[in-house]
Write a protein that holds these residues in place. Structure first.
Motif, PDB file in Angstrom:
ATOM      1  N   ASP A 242       0.751  -1.232   0.112  1.00  0.00           N
ATOM      2  CA  ASP A 242      -0.087   0.089   0.005  1.00  0.00           C
ATOM      3  C   ASP A 242       0.916   1.334  -0.104  1.00  0.00           C
ATOM      4  O   ASP A 242       0.466   2.210  -0.633  1.00  0.00           O
ATOM      5  N   ASN A 246       0.891   4.080  -2.967  1.00  0.00           N
ATOM      6  CA  ASN A 246       0.594   5.535  -2.689  1.00  0.00           C
ATOM      7  C   ASN A 246       1.685   6.475  -3.063  1.00  0.00           C
ATOM      8  O   ASN A 246       1.673   7.486  -3.894  1.00  0.00           O
ATOM      9  N   ARG A 331      -5.929   2.710  -0.186  1.00  0.00           N
ATOM     10  CA  ARG A 331      -5.736   2.818  -1.761  1.00  0.00           C
ATOM     11  C   ARG A 331      -6.615   3.727  -2.500  1.00  0.00           C
ATOM     12  O   ARG A 331      -7.033   3.897  -3.706  1.00  0.00           O
TER      13      ARG A 331
END
Length: 545
Positions: A242, A246, A331
């Motif tokens: 994750d 990002n 997300r």
């Protein structure tokens, strides 16, 4: 120049877009008073959440009571301030790199990887970033003071800004922990006064971390918003994935809007983006010309500064996400990418400088770097325009639904329960019964009123909290409490949402809403209507009607 860039992105929507959701903030401002509205009562660790929403409300009370335009103006001011503060910090730390600082500030403004960009309902995100950057800027200024007394006075202001930021939103904590490290590296060797200032800087973050531990780990309730939205998968692999997602999203400027709906004609978005590029380029050339005699041209030393800027930017990006990785929506690219903007801007500006010094002659370095940065400006500005258009579309859909109601029911008596039927499910202008209920409070200000709605197929909207039994409405006790928690059919007004966007007051209570036995004869909606025209506040808010 920064103001003109903001106007290119924001100006098309700033006077025509409002708040279809997150409307608890204006409602709190209307009910908590001129000073009480600044404090968010629902969360002791976020009391400053309301600050800029309420400032916008008070501005509206001066210029146009009820209007959402002041919210947009405050939002744009915070957006502009972010770029200016990033420029100011870098100009202080790198006094001979004005052009580089200008580029980073401009790229901060056009960073558009977050879907909530131009959504005034997320003003608090811009707010806590403003306080964090302001604290950082004044901290740098304090470190540059030769005498301890003026530096100490500046640190009092820094502490206040840190408090305003962290007790508004927690995501900036990790960046705050790195700010003194960056200043120490740029001001080495560290003087005694600098060490004292760094120690003072860490007081507020330490207090905040202790308060967070006490609330969420030592005395968890399990019912707070933060606890409800926590992620379920805590594996290291999932967290790292994750984080990588990002970071990549923050830097992939060419892909910021590829998955977003087209809300503005591509030609119009491109035109405004080219305007932003032209403004950015003019500013860059003016600054390069003005700095020609005062600052060194691009050299290996400036390339080294750019490389250091890239490292600092990457560090900023990485530490901007830990708080968001705790969420089950890590997300979502919704409000999670706003904080990473300055870091991404540093990376872009540093990369443009490093690449230009590697391929160009000395005199052409700034021109090549400007051209490379302009590519990011174009993509960011075009995406920001599209995001602004999408949020305006959502607002106009919501506004039309409320206007349809107001035309049929301009004002109501206290204690009224408003029901809207026949709302198109595939183009739901309200999205949730909670937002509809809050819209009723804003459409009929200072009048206790509750609202629910039903779709055209007769099904209830998500979050409907009132149900009717034996002719009486009762709150189910599950959703957020409405202002009117119970009442009879004699307190009810039912409006049918027409396919043409016109609301029709129903003189007979719909059978599908009230199973037998149902005293439908008590339903008398017209006696609940209190006036022939909405108040001027409501016209400012939802007009033209």
């Amino acid at each position: 120049m920064y103001l003109l860039i903001i106007l290119c992105m924001w100006g098309r929507f700033g006077f025509t877009s409002g708040l279809p959701y997150e409307t608890a903030f204006p409602f709190m401002s209307e009910t908590l008073g001129a000073l009480g509205g600044f404090v968010y009562p629902a969360d002791p660790l976020r009391p400053n959440t309301n600050t800029f929403y309420h400032a916008a409300y008070l501005l509206g009370e001066i210029v146009s009571p009820g209007s959402f335009v002041p919210y947009q103006i405050v939002y744009a001011a915070l957006w502009l301030a972010r770029g200016l503060l990033v420029f100011g910090i870098l100009k202080r730390l790198l006094p001979h790199a004005t052009w580089l600082a200008y580029t980073v500030g401009a790229l901060t403004l056009v960073h558009a990887s977050d879907g909530a960009l131009q959504w005034v309902g997320q003003m608090n995100q811009f707010g806590f970033i403003f306080w964090m950057l302001l604290a950082s800027y004044v901290f740098v200024v304090a470190n540059d003071r030769k005498r301890l007394r003026p530096a100490a006075v500046a640190m009092l202001f820094v502490v206040a800004c840190q408090y305003m930021s962290l007790w508004s939103y927690e995501s900036g904590l990790f960046i705050m922990l790195l700010v003194p490290v960056a200043v120490v590296l740029m001001r080495w060797p560290l003087q005694r006064s600098g060490a004292i200032l760094c120690a003072a800087w860490y007081v507020v973050p330490t207090v905040y971390m202790a308060a967070t531990v006490a609330r969420y780990y030592l005395h968890p309730s399990g019912r707070s918003y933060q606890e409800v939205v926590l992620r379920s998968d805590w594996s290291a692999v999932s967290l790292v994935n994750d984080l990588g997602f990002n970071v990549a999203a923050s830097l992939s400027f060419w892909d910021w809007c590829h998955s977003a709906p087209v809300a503005v004609p591509l030609s119009a978005a491109a035109f405004l983006a080219f305007l932003a590029v032209a403004v950015f380029a003019c500013g860059g050339m003016l600054i390069a010309r003005a700095a020609h005699e005062l600052e060194p041209a691009a050299t290996e030393e400036s390339a080294g500064v750019a490389a250091a800027l890239i490292c600092a930017g990457l560090s900023w990006i990485v530490v901007s996400f830990p708080a968001y990785l705790l969420l089950n929506s890590a997300r979502s690219l919704w409000r999670t990418q706003l904080l990473s903007g300055p870091g991404a801007a540093m990376v872009f500006a540093g990369m443009a400088t490093v690449l230009s010094t590697a391929v160009a002659r000395r005199r052409a370095v700034r021109a090549i770097s400007l051209a490379l940065a302009a590519i990011v400006v174009y993509h960011g500005a075009a995406c920001a325009v599209q995001r602004g258009g999408l949020h305006e579309q959502n607002w106009q859909s919501h506004r039309r639904g409320i206007v349809a109601l107001l035309r049929a029911v301009p004002q109501v008596t206290p204690g009224t329960i408003i029901v809207m039927t026949n709302v198109p499910k595939e183009r739901d202008p309200f999205r949730h019964a909670y937002w509809f209920d809050l819209a009723m409070r804003l459409a009929y200000p200072k009048t206790p009123v509750s609202g629910i709605y039903f779709f055209a197929n007769g099904s209830a909207a998500p979050g409907n909290s009132l149900t009717v039994t034996d002719g009486r409405w009762q709150w189910d006790g599950k959703s957020a409490a409405p202002l009117v928690r119970e009442g009879g059919l004699d307190q009810t007004i039912v409006v049918q949402y027409g396919t043409d966007g016109v609301g029709v007051l129903l003189d007979r209570f719909p059978e599908f809403l009230c199973p037998e036995p149902c005293p439908a004869n008590t339903y008398a909606p017209r006696i609940r209507i209190a006036g022939t025209a909405p108040s001027s506040r409501v016209v400012h808010r939802y007009g033209p009607l």
